[in-house]
Write a protein that holds these residues in place. Structure first.
Motif, PDB file in Angstrom:
ATOM      1  N   LEU A 162       4.794 -18.520   4.568  1.00  0.00           N
ATOM      2  CA  LEU A 162       4.677 -18.619   6.028  1.00  0.00           C
ATOM      3  C   LEU A 162       3.260 -19.008   6.463  1.00  0.00           C
ATOM      4  O   LEU A 162       2.974 -19.067   7.652  1.00  0.00           O
ATOM      5  N   GLU A 163       2.368 -19.249   5.469  1.00  0.00           N
ATOM      6  CA  GLU A 163       0.977 -19.674   5.713  1.00  0.00           C
ATOM      7  C   GLU A 163       0.164 -18.630   6.461  1.00  0.00           C
ATOM      8  O   GLU A 163      -0.680 -18.959   7.302  1.00  0.00           O
ATOM      9  N   LEU A 164       0.374 -17.363   6.130  1.00  0.00           N
ATOM     10  CA  LEU A 164      -0.389 -16.293   6.774  1.00  0.00           C
ATOM     11  C   LEU A 164      -1.707 -16.083   6.034  1.00  0.00           C
ATOM     12  O   LEU A 164      -1.739 -16.009   4.811  1.00  0.00           O
ATOM     13  N   SER A 165      -2.772 -15.947   6.782  1.00  0.00           N
ATOM     14  CA  SER A 165      -4.095 -15.700   6.190  1.00  0.00           C
ATOM     15  C   SER A 165      -4.602 -14.336   6.646  1.00  0.00           C
ATOM     16  O   SER A 165      -4.049 -13.718   7.561  1.00  0.00           O
ATOM     17  N   GLY A 166      -5.688 -13.863   6.008  1.00  0.00           N
ATOM     18  CA  GLY A 166      -6.277 -12.571   6.368  1.00  0.00           C
ATOM     19  C   GLY A 166      -5.296 -11.434   6.215  1.00  0.00           C
ATOM     20  O   GLY A 166      -5.235 -10.532   7.059  1.00  0.00           O
ATOM     21  N   ARG A 167      -4.544 -11.454   5.119  1.00  0.00           N
ATOM     22  CA  ARG A 167      -3.433 -10.512   4.966  1.00  0.00           C
ATOM     23  C   ARG A 167      -3.881  -9.086   4.681  1.00  0.00           C
ATOM     24  O   ARG A 167      -4.838  -8.844   3.967  1.00  0.00           O
ATOM     25  N   ASP A 168      -3.115  -8.137   5.245  1.00  0.00           N
ATOM     26  CA  ASP A 168      -3.313  -6.719   5.023  1.00  0.00           C
ATOM     27  C   ASP A 168      -1.972  -6.093   4.673  1.00  0.00           C
ATOM     28  O   ASP A 168      -0.914  -6.688   4.935  1.00  0.00           O
ATOM     29  N   VAL A 169      -2.000  -4.882   4.129  1.00  0.00           N
ATOM     30  CA  VAL A 169      -0.774  -4.156   3.801  1.00  0.00           C
ATOM     31  C   VAL A 169      -0.181  -3.563   5.072  1.00  0.00           C
ATOM     32  O   VAL A 169      -0.899  -3.044   5.932  1.00  0.00           O
ATOM     33  N   LEU A 170       1.149  -3.631   5.205  1.00  0.00           N
ATOM     34  CA  LEU A 170       1.816  -3.079   6.382  1.00  0.00           C
ATOM     35  C   LEU A 170       1.976  -1.569   6.256  1.00  0.00           C
ATOM     36  O   LEU A 170       1.696  -0.825   7.195  1.00  0.00           O
ATOM     37  N   GLU A 171       2.456  -1.083   5.105  1.00  0.00           N
ATOM     38  CA  GLU A 171       2.661   0.342   4.885  1.00  0.00           C
ATOM     39  C   GLU A 171       2.154   0.712   3.496  1.00  0.00           C
ATOM     40  O   GLU A 171       2.666   0.238   2.491  1.00  0.00           O
ATOM     41  N   GLU A 172       1.141   1.543   3.440  1.00  0.00           N
ATOM     42  CA  GLU A 172       0.545   1.937   2.158  1.00  0.00           C
ATOM     43  C   GLU A 172       1.520   2.767   1.335  1.00  0.00           C
ATOM     44  O   GLU A 172       2.148   3.697   1.839  1.00  0.00           O
ATOM     45  N   VAL A 173       1.654   2.420   0.069  1.00  0.00           N
ATOM     46  CA  VAL A 173       2.525   3.145  -0.857  1.00  0.00           C
ATOM     47  C   VAL A 173       1.702   3.816  -1.952  1.00  0.00           C
ATOM     48  O   VAL A 173       1.990   4.932  -2.376  1.00  0.00           O
ATOM     49  N   HIS A 174       0.665   3.125  -2.403  1.00  0.00           N
ATOM     50  CA  HIS A 174      -0.104   3.623  -3.539  1.00  0.00           C
ATOM     51  C   HIS A 174      -1.577   3.274  -3.352  1.00  0.00           C
ATOM     52  O   HIS A 174      -1.914   2.186  -2.903  1.00  0.00           O
ATOM     53  N   THR A 175      -2.433   4.236  -3.681  1.00  0.00           N
ATOM     54  CA  THR A 175      -3.877   3.999  -3.683  1.00  0.00           C
ATOM     55  C   THR A 175      -4.372   4.156  -5.109  1.00  0.00           C
ATOM     56  O   THR A 175      -4.101   5.178  -5.761  1.00  0.00           O
ATOM     57  N   ASP A 176      -5.063   3.157  -5.600  1.00  0.00           N
ATOM     58  CA  ASP A 176      -5.541   3.178  -6.977  1.00  0.00           C
ATOM     59  C   ASP A 176      -6.560   4.298  -7.167  1.00  0.00           C
ATOM     60  O   ASP A 176      -7.570   4.355  -6.454  1.00  0.00           O
ATOM     61  N   LYS A 177      -6.288   5.186  -8.103  1.00  0.00           N
ATOM     62  CA  LYS A 177      -7.235   6.252  -8.444  1.00  0.00           C
ATOM     63  C   LYS A 177      -8.444   5.622  -9.121  1.00  0.00           C
ATOM     64  O   LYS A 177      -8.305   4.674  -9.888  1.00  0.00           O
ATOM     65  N   LEU A 178      -9.636   6.155  -8.838  1.00  0.00           N
ATOM     66  CA  LEU A 178     -10.858   5.600  -9.411  1.00  0.00           C
ATOM     67  C   LEU A 178     -11.445   6.524 -10.469  1.00  0.00           C
ATOM     68  O   LEU A 178     -11.356   7.754 -10.371  1.00  0.00           O
TER      69      LEU A 178
END
Length: 371
Positions: free
Chosen positions: A119-135
């Motif tokens: 759809l040629e979308l730029s500056g993309r972000d996540v709509l609904e967070e599911v997982h956060t990478d542990k550091l």
């Protein structure tokens, strides 16, 4: 040389790690075995009798699908039911089935990114967070002669990212001591003699998703027989992964014109719309599959429209009353995964020197027909 099934599944889990899936999602190997060589792989959205026949015709030993073959608990395996007959046919033809579902939706470079790119979308972000990478904080002691080589290997494997900054590390010079005993083969010093070496302690950040790869890369190039390193769990938040994407179009379009873009980009014959066709659209939320429960997420993200499948009547009414615009291209729009997964997996296998072929299914599994 053909890749074994386990190798192919490991590659798929590199693209879409299992821990990215939503809780209780039915993913992974559902039918058959991965403990054998695989000459051909068939990638499909759904596993239907026609898809199984297609796999058998091309000689595929493995099917990679997005939607589960076994989605609801099976109280029995009866061959006189559609689900039982399908599983029996797979077993009879000795075709394994692996499912990559919401983990492929969530993954960077997965279904929602492919739809957003189409759809040629730029500056993309996540709509609904599911997982956060542990550091994790990784600290390793490296002789001065191999400092850059080991550090660069860790960076190349995914270490050292803090936000939008890569190659982040802290380096401290010091002296290491060790006494090699019988049976050792020291890189520096000799058996039975207390030795000292100029070393550099390198500290860097490692996300859970890259932990095994980073440690493996570090050990592979480190010259020491026994590598001294520490790994600490951190409370800091890493990158977020989730369902759906929100981005912006190259330019403002009316809803009617954007609907035509959706039909062309996602290769669907029609879409259902909620909202005024003259409404200007710039910020777009997209979510593959059934996304009715994410309408408010799209509104909160400031999207002008949500593109998703399986919008029910009452959800459409609620969205209209709230002033939210919707475009429903159908659940089957996720078929975009077939050529993309097939292409990605084929490239990975060729890069590793395997002769295994990967095909995108040509069977149309869309259950709906228009009159």
């Amino acid at each position: 040389m053909f890749a074994r099934g386990e190798t192919i599944l490991q590659l798929m889990e590199r693209l879409a790690p299992k821990h990215y899936a939503v809780p209780d999602d039915k993913i992974g190997l559902q039918v058959g075995t991965a403990a054998r060589e695989v000459r051909r792989v068939l990638v499909t959205l759904d596993v239907t009798p026609a898809v199984v026949e297609e796999a058998a015709t091309i000689g595929a030993e493995l099917i990679i699908a997005h939607h589960a073959v076994i989605f609801r608990p099976m109280a029995h395996l009866r061959t006189d039911t559609p689900s039982g007959a399908l599983v029996a046919d797979l077993l009879r033809k000795d075709i394994a089935v692996y499912i990559s579902h919401t983990n492929l939706d969530t993954a960077e470079g997965g279904i929602n990114d492919w739809m957003a790119e189409a759809l040629e979308l730029s500056g993309r972000d996540v709509l609904e967070e599911v997982h956060t990478d542990k550091l994790y904080k990784l600290a390793v002691f490296i002789p001065e002669s191999h400092h850059e080589k080991v550090r660069n290997a860790m960076f190349a494997a995914g270490a050292g990212w803090i936000g939008n900054y890569s190659h982040c590390s802290f380096n401290i010079e010091g002296t290491g001591t060790f006494l090699p005993h019988e049976g050792s083969d020291p890189f520096i010093g000799a058996q039975g003699k207390l030795s000292e070496a100029r070393e550099i302690r390198v500290e860097t950040v490692v996300p859970l998703s890259a932990k095994k790869k980073v440690i493996s890369a570090m050990l592979k190039v480190h010259p020491y027989e026994e590598v001294a390193y520490d790994l600490y769990s951190m409370d800091l938040k890493g990158r977020s992964f989730g369902l759906g994407r929100v981005g912006v179009l190259p330019a403002v379009e009316t809803l009617d014109r954007f609907a035509e873009r959706v039909k062309t980009a996602l290769q669907v014959p029609f879409v259902r719309m909620v909202g005024d066709g003259a409404k200007p659209i710039r910020k777009v939320a997209v979510l593959g599959g059934s996304g009715a429960k994410y309408i408010r997420h799209a509104m909160f993200a400031g999207a002008d429209v949500l593109v998703t499948g399986d919008i029910d009547f009452h959800s459409a009414q609620d969205a209209l009353a709230a002033g939210m615009t919707l475009i429903d291209p159908g659940h089957h729009a996720e078929k975009i995964m077939k050529p993309n997964v097939a292409s990605w997996l084929s490239e990975q296998l060729k890069e590793k020197g395997y002769a295994t072929e990967v095909f995108a299914s040509q069977v149309d599994t869309e259950p709906f027909r228009l009159r």
